[in-house]
Motif scaffolding. Structure first.
Motif, PDB file in Angstrom:
ATOM      1  N   PRO A  37     -22.101   7.175  -3.743  1.00  0.00           N
ATOM      2  CA  PRO A  37     -23.071   5.886  -3.940  1.00  0.00           C
ATOM      3  C   PRO A  37     -23.273   5.874  -5.557  1.00  0.00           C
ATOM      4  CG  PRO A  37     -23.940   7.734  -2.671  1.00  0.00           C
ATOM      5  CD  PRO A  37     -22.664   8.229  -2.853  1.00  0.00           C
ATOM      6  N   SER A  41     -22.664   2.582  -7.709  1.00  0.00           N
ATOM      7  CA  SER A  41     -23.585   1.689  -8.295  1.00  0.00           C
ATOM      8  C   SER A  41     -23.373   1.398  -9.926  1.00  0.00           C
ATOM      9  CB  SER A  41     -25.111   2.668  -8.312  1.00  0.00           C
ATOM     10  OG  SER A  41     -25.850   2.011  -9.016  1.00  0.00           O
ATOM     11  N   ASN A  98     -24.546   3.291  10.556  1.00  0.00           N
ATOM     12  CA  ASN A  98     -25.279   3.478   9.279  1.00  0.00           C
ATOM     13  C   ASN A  98     -24.534   4.262   8.234  1.00  0.00           C
ATOM     14  OD1 ASN A  98     -27.233   1.992   7.608  1.00  0.00           O
ATOM     15  ND2 ASN A  98     -28.179   4.140   7.274  1.00  0.00           N
ATOM     16  N   SER A  99     -24.114   5.325   8.440  1.00  0.00           N
ATOM     17  CA  SER A  99     -23.552   6.316   7.614  1.00  0.00           C
ATOM     18  C   SER A  99     -21.993   5.551   7.333  1.00  0.00           C
ATOM     19  CB  SER A  99     -23.369   7.725   8.092  1.00  0.00           C
ATOM     20  OG  SER A  99     -24.493   8.157   8.290  1.00  0.00           O
ATOM     21  N   ARG A 100     -21.483   5.133   8.156  1.00  0.00           N
ATOM     22  CA  ARG A 100     -20.161   4.515   7.996  1.00  0.00           C
ATOM     23  C   ARG A 100     -20.165   3.146   7.062  1.00  0.00           C
ATOM     24  NH1 ARG A 100     -16.898   4.622  13.908  1.00  0.00           N
ATOM     25  NH2 ARG A 100     -16.862   6.945  13.724  1.00  0.00           N
ATOM     26  N   ARG A 101     -21.233   2.487   7.265  1.00  0.00           N
ATOM     27  CA  ARG A 101     -21.261   0.966   6.611  1.00  0.00           C
ATOM     28  C   ARG A 101     -21.725   1.481   5.166  1.00  0.00           C
ATOM     29  NH1 ARG A 101     -22.274  -3.751   8.103  1.00  0.00           N
ATOM     30  NH2 ARG A 101     -22.477  -3.261  10.497  1.00  0.00           N
ATOM     31  N   THR A 102     -22.403   2.436   5.103  1.00  0.00           N
ATOM     32  CA  THR A 102     -22.890   3.209   3.739  1.00  0.00           C
ATOM     33  C   THR A 102     -21.560   3.535   2.733  1.00  0.00           C
ATOM     34  OG1 THR A 102     -25.048   3.541   4.135  1.00  0.00           O
ATOM     35  CG2 THR A 102     -24.205   4.794   2.340  1.00  0.00           C
ATOM     36  N   PHE A 103     -20.740   4.176   3.643  1.00  0.00           N
ATOM     37  CA  PHE A 103     -19.586   4.918   2.889  1.00  0.00           C
ATOM     38  C   PHE A 103     -18.595   3.806   2.694  1.00  0.00           C
ATOM     39  CE2 PHE A 103     -15.241   6.442   3.111  1.00  0.00           C
ATOM     40  CZ  PHE A 103     -15.245   7.214   2.178  1.00  0.00           C
ATOM     41  N   ASN A 105     -19.227   0.326   1.990  1.00  0.00           N
ATOM     42  CA  ASN A 105     -19.910  -0.200   0.731  1.00  0.00           C
ATOM     43  C   ASN A 105     -19.525   0.693  -0.484  1.00  0.00           C
ATOM     44  OD1 ASN A 105     -20.412  -2.729   2.397  1.00  0.00           O
ATOM     45  ND2 ASN A 105     -22.299  -1.851   2.724  1.00  0.00           N
ATOM     46  N   ALA A 106     -20.033   1.876  -0.466  1.00  0.00           N
ATOM     47  CA  ALA A 106     -19.699   2.611  -1.742  1.00  0.00           C
ATOM     48  C   ALA A 106     -18.287   2.913  -2.124  1.00  0.00           C
ATOM     49  CB  ALA A 106     -20.157   4.049  -1.588  1.00  0.00           C
ATOM     50  N   LYS A 112     -16.398  -6.170  -2.558  1.00  0.00           N
ATOM     51  CA  LYS A 112     -17.208  -6.559  -1.313  1.00  0.00           C
ATOM     52  C   LYS A 112     -16.454  -7.155  -0.059  1.00  0.00           C
ATOM     53  CE  LYS A 112     -20.927  -6.211  -3.987  1.00  0.00           C
ATOM     54  NZ  LYS A 112     -21.771  -4.916  -3.912  1.00  0.00           N
ATOM     55  N   ASP A 115     -18.812  -9.116   6.445  1.00  0.00           N
ATOM     56  CA  ASP A 115     -19.460  -8.237   7.503  1.00  0.00           C
ATOM     57  C   ASP A 115     -18.281  -8.007   8.570  1.00  0.00           C
ATOM     58  OD1 ASP A 115     -21.710  -8.048   6.289  1.00  0.00           O
ATOM     59  OD2 ASP A 115     -22.655 -10.108   6.947  1.00  0.00           O
TER      60      ASP A 115
END
Length: 126
Positions: A37, A41, A98-103, A105-106, A112, A115
């Protein structure tokens, strides 16, 4: 907070290219930077700054090209690398949504995914 002076757009573009090479190399030396992450960023901020430079210069065509480039789909090499990385992981099957989505996106930053594609990857049995 620390600041690194970037001399000009050329240096910023060079940093962008280095980040892209590190994040999306098919056989990365540092695979941990791909879904990190903090790296995501930085990649996002670099890309957003490059877009803002063009916007400030009134270069609408370049802004549109950057925004088009930044929009990923499942056919892009980067998306295929994401699926490869997920299939090689030992944590994905036990990760929550949520963890999957975060990974996702990172990993994809500064790109991008829409969805629908993110949801497909979250639900996929890679």
């Amino acid at each position: 907070m620390f600041e690194i002076p970037i001399k000009d757009k050329s240096e910023l573009l060079a940093l962008h290219k280095v980040l892209m090479a590190a994040k999306f190399h098919p056989e990365p030396n540092l695979p941990e930077c791909q879904g990190n992450p903090l790296v995501a960023s930085i990649a996002d901020r670099v890309c957003e700054t490059l877009i803002e430079i063009e916007r400030s210069a009134g270069n609408k065509k370049a802004v549109a090209e950057w925004e088009r480039w930044r929009t990923a789909d499942m056919e892009r090499l980067e998306s295929k690398l994401l699926l490869k990385r997920i299939s090689a992981s030992n944590w994905w099957s036990s990760a929550d949504e949520n963890s999957r989505r975060t990974f996702i996106n990172a990993f994809m930053a500064p790109l991008k995914l829409n969805d629908k594609d993110i949801q497909y990857i979250i639900e996929a049995k890679c």
